[in-house]
Motif scaffolding. Structure first.
Motif, PDB file in Angstrom:
ATOM      1  N   MET A   1       0.852  -1.210   0.000  1.00  0.00           N
ATOM      2  CA  MET A   1       0.000   0.000   0.000  1.00  0.00           C
ATOM      3  C   MET A   1       0.883   1.254   0.000  1.00  0.00           C
ATOM      4  SD  MET A   1      -2.893   0.955   2.852  1.00  0.00           S
ATOM      5  CE  MET A   1      -4.317   1.942   2.435  1.00  0.00           C
ATOM      6  N   THR A   2       0.513   2.207  -0.842  1.00  0.00           N
ATOM      7  CA  THR A   2       1.281   3.455  -0.911  1.00  0.00           C
ATOM      8  C   THR A   2       1.111   4.227   0.398  1.00  0.00           C
ATOM      9  OG1 THR A   2       0.874   3.540  -3.284  1.00  0.00           O
ATOM     10  CG2 THR A   2       1.615   5.585  -2.235  1.00  0.00           C
ATOM     11  N   LYS A   3       2.212   4.776   0.872  1.00  0.00           N
ATOM     12  CA  LYS A   3       2.156   5.529   2.139  1.00  0.00           C
ATOM     13  C   LYS A   3       2.618   6.957   1.925  1.00  0.00           C
ATOM     14  CE  LYS A   3       2.840   1.969   5.667  1.00  0.00           C
ATOM     15  NZ  LYS A   3       3.712   1.626   6.805  1.00  0.00           N
ATOM     16  N   ALA A   4       1.908   7.892   2.567  1.00  0.00           N
ATOM     17  CA  ALA A   4       2.297   9.297   2.455  1.00  0.00           C
ATOM     18  C   ALA A   4       2.301   9.969   3.818  1.00  0.00           C
ATOM     19  CB  ALA A   4       1.347  10.035   1.511  1.00  0.00           C
ATOM     20  N   LEU A   5       3.206  10.917   3.951  1.00  0.00           N
ATOM     21  CA  LEU A   5       3.258  11.739   5.160  1.00  0.00           C
ATOM     22  C   LEU A   5       2.914  13.170   4.773  1.00  0.00           C
ATOM     23  CD1 LEU A   5       4.089  12.087   8.206  1.00  0.00           C
ATOM     24  CD2 LEU A   5       6.382  12.679   7.354  1.00  0.00           C
ATOM     25  N   ILE A   6       1.988  13.751   5.531  1.00  0.00           N
ATOM     26  CA  ILE A   6       1.667  15.176   5.340  1.00  0.00           C
ATOM     27  C   ILE A   6       2.392  15.951   6.435  1.00  0.00           C
ATOM     28  CG2 ILE A   6      -0.152  16.919   5.185  1.00  0.00           C
ATOM     29  CD1 ILE A   6      -0.552  14.818   3.069  1.00  0.00           C
ATOM     30  N   TYR A   7       3.326  16.819   6.035  1.00  0.00           N
ATOM     31  CA  TYR A   7       4.054  17.628   7.021  1.00  0.00           C
ATOM     32  C   TYR A   7       3.435  19.016   7.013  1.00  0.00           C
ATOM     33  CZ  TYR A   7       7.844  19.949   9.499  1.00  0.00           C
ATOM     34  OH  TYR A   7       8.570  20.665  10.425  1.00  0.00           O
ATOM     35  N   GLY A   8       2.660  19.310   8.057  1.00  0.00           N
ATOM     36  CA  GLY A   8       1.955  20.585   8.105  1.00  0.00           C
ATOM     37  C   GLY A   8       0.515  20.392   7.673  1.00  0.00           C
ATOM     38  N   THR A   9      -0.357  20.136   8.656  1.00  0.00           N
ATOM     39  CA  THR A   9      -1.737  19.802   8.314  1.00  0.00           C
ATOM     40  C   THR A   9      -2.637  21.013   8.559  1.00  0.00           C
ATOM     41  OG1 THR A   9      -1.154  17.556   9.015  1.00  0.00           O
ATOM     42  CG2 THR A   9      -3.463  17.949   8.529  1.00  0.00           C
ATOM     43  N   GLY A  10      -2.325  22.091   7.852  1.00  0.00           N
ATOM     44  CA  GLY A  10      -3.217  23.255   7.835  1.00  0.00           C
ATOM     45  C   GLY A  10      -4.257  23.053   6.754  1.00  0.00           C
ATOM     46  N   SER A  11      -4.705  24.129   6.139  1.00  0.00           N
ATOM     47  CA  SER A  11      -5.756  24.023   5.124  1.00  0.00           C
ATOM     48  C   SER A  11      -5.295  23.181   3.937  1.00  0.00           C
ATOM     49  CB  SER A  11      -6.163  25.412   4.632  1.00  0.00           C
ATOM     50  OG  SER A  11      -6.588  26.187   5.719  1.00  0.00           O
ATOM     51  N   ILE A  12      -4.132  23.528   3.382  1.00  0.00           N
ATOM     52  CA  ILE A  12      -3.629  22.833   2.188  1.00  0.00           C
ATOM     53  C   ILE A  12      -3.327  21.368   2.518  1.00  0.00           C
ATOM     54  CG2 ILE A  12      -1.808  22.808   0.416  1.00  0.00           C
ATOM     55  CD1 ILE A  12      -3.608  25.327   0.307  1.00  0.00           C
ATOM     56  N   GLY A  13      -2.590  21.133   3.597  1.00  0.00           N
ATOM     57  CA  GLY A  13      -2.232  19.767   3.990  1.00  0.00           C
ATOM     58  C   GLY A  13      -3.459  18.909   4.254  1.00  0.00           C
ATOM     59  N   SER A  14      -4.470  19.494   4.861  1.00  0.00           N
ATOM     60  CA  SER A  14      -5.701  18.737   5.158  1.00  0.00           C
ATOM     61  C   SER A  14      -6.376  18.277   3.875  1.00  0.00           C
ATOM     62  CB  SER A  14      -6.676  19.610   5.959  1.00  0.00           C
ATOM     63  OG  SER A  14      -6.149  19.886   7.233  1.00  0.00           O
ATOM     64  N   VAL A  15      -6.445  19.167   2.892  1.00  0.00           N
ATOM     65  CA  VAL A  15      -7.098  18.821   1.621  1.00  0.00           C
ATOM     66  C   VAL A  15      -6.257  17.795   0.855  1.00  0.00           C
ATOM     67  CG1 VAL A  15      -7.882  19.720  -0.615  1.00  0.00           C
ATOM     68  CG2 VAL A  15      -8.307  21.033   1.490  1.00  0.00           C
TER      69      VAL A  15
END
Lengths: 324, 324
Positions: free
Chosen positions: A1-15
């Motif tokens: 399964m592809t895995k991703a990390l979001i660094y900075g979960t503000g508006s842009i990161g959340s979307v």
């Protein structure tokens, strides 16, 4: 399964986390101020594009905490563009040989620090077109528009397969990706818009529509800024088309009838938050100087935006109290 | 007995009324917002120069009401520089053949409307150096500095005797007048300072000291503005000396150690009052254009200051609400 990390979960990161989640990616989100809310309730997006949507990423307080979900295929840097070097260093512990780092930030040459620290990794530069704003911790509002332009940094370095893979996931998740062989041309175009409307709006407290409505000279002054950025871009081999300048202005001019939106820097001013001045102007003015391009309007805006930032932050020991 | 009318009894008008009163002049003050307070208590000035002083002028609500004290030897226009034409028209009923009109306002060519409407009268142009601020209606605070530079407008038109008479009264009243054969050279110098520190401070919310402290490029950006004004002045025959620019900067640079003062335009922004943008920039940019002088920094500041003014005033029917 592809895995991703979001660094900075503000508006842009959340979307962006939502788009990848919907594409079937295993998403981990680093949440600082909104850790409690997102752990408890996940992330909700009120959007004109997809309606009200919701998802639950893995949540981590820090890079270290996120490492239990390694290895990541993609790390998306979605914070405001402050201190690229510090962010790159912090990410070292979760970057694997096969990780692609997606720098989804404003400014020019914001990808450089990542490429220098991870020369063997694919760096994907993302130019973000996504007006969105926070409603409360873990809740974001966005309109009907989402578009990301992407390509490797530097152009033709790194894996094109990785870029295509990200674009496919993006489409699968309901997003709109556009892949470019040389993304920098697009970055300069976005930069031109950022250099004009962001600081001019923040300094004058006007959204784009009211800025253009404020006086007869506003339109030509904004155009003057866009053209200065174009001339810097041209000096390093990118020539934003006059058509782009005109199209972008047409969109803002139309808002004089409908009402405009407040640019992110004005939103930051009103919230008393630090401004993304250096990322947008610092490298631009430096490159202009290196190539002998005259940019008096950009220098004035850079200077004023730094001063505005200074008065917002009033750094102890540097900000001087008024003479009594 | 010499008679004077003060039109606009704010900080500057209050102090100038005191100087003339102390020189034995019969002073009438037109007070709008502070009519009740000044009628009841007169005017009080807390000053580092003269200590706490107090006087009682005749008080009028309007030009019409002031006409009972005619004829006036001097009419001092001490309002902010908005709508010179309207003020000149309003004063028609109290201007006698022998009245000298003293235009003590910021900007360039602010005397023109008065000269056009009263071509036979002596127009005295005053360049004001007087940091003062209102404390409450009828009460003003000022520091240790008061200086007015004066001369006829246009140079060599009107009565030099009137100028000398005003200067003598000024000295008698404890003030510091300097008479110039051609006051416009001085007006351009003051204008240069106003064009730089006033809007840059108002836009960035920095007093002069913090503006210069805010970044490495602030000093050279301010100097760039001063030099643009100098080049416009040079085009019409006035060459503000580089020494003046340097002396003025030296004073502001010194404030980086002691702390600065907020420029009047920043004070107006904080109070939500309209800004003196047109008087300071409008004619300057127009003259630059007529003479083919490039002033990109001035145009940017003019545009931004107009936009800031627009967002302060939000004129109904012109200010557009945000897109919802």
């Amino acid at each position: 399964m592809t895995k991703a990390l979001i660094y900075g979960t503000g508006s842009i990161g959340s979307v962006y986390g939502y788009i990848l989640h919907k594409a079937g990616v295993d998403v981990t989100a680093i949440c600082r101020s909104n850790y409690e809310a997102v752990s408890k309730n996940g992330i909700t997006i009120h959007s004109a594009l997809w309606g009200d949507v919701h998802y639950r990423p893995h949540v981590a307080r820090s890079v270290e905490e996120s490492s239990s979900h390694c290895p990541f295929d993609f790390i998306l840097v979605c914070t405001k563009a402050f201190g690229g070097r510090e962010t790159a260093l912090a990410l070292q512990q979760v970057v694997s040989p096969d990780t692609a780092i997606v720098v989804a930030q404003n400014g020019i040459e914001v990808e450089k620090e990542y490429h220098q620290l991870f020369p063997q990794n694919t760096i994907i530069s993302g130019v973000v077109w996504l007006p969105a704003s926070p409603v409360e911790p873990g809740v974001v509002k966005m309109g009907a528009m989402e578009r990301i332009e992407m390509g490797t940094y530097p152009a033709h370095v790194g894996s094109q397969v990785k870029v295509e893979q990200l674009a496919s996931l993006w489409t699968l998740g309901g997003g709109t990706p556009i892949v470019h062989q040389d993304i920098q041309a697009k970055r300069w175009e976005k930069l031109a818009v950022n250099c004009a409307f962001n600081p001019m709006g923040a300094l004058s407290r006007c959204d784009g529509a009211n800025l253009l409505l404020s006086s007869e000279m506003a339109d030509e002054t904004v155009m003057g800024v866009l053209r200065e950025v174009s001339s810097v871009a041209a000096a390093v081999g990118y020539e934003p088309s006059e058509r782009f300048v005109e199209e972008n202005m047409a969109c803002h001019r139309a808002s004089k009838q409908t009402g405009g939106k407040e640019q992110s820097m004005l939103v930051d001013v009103k919230a008393g938050r630090p401004l993304e001045v250096e990322a947008i102007f610092g490298n631009t003015v430096r490159i202009a100087k290196e190539h002998g391009v005259q940019v008096p309007r950009l220098e004035m805006l850079f200077c004023l935006a730094q001063a505005l930032n200074f008065s917002i932050q009033r750094p102890p020991g540097r900000w001087k109290p008024l003479m009594s």
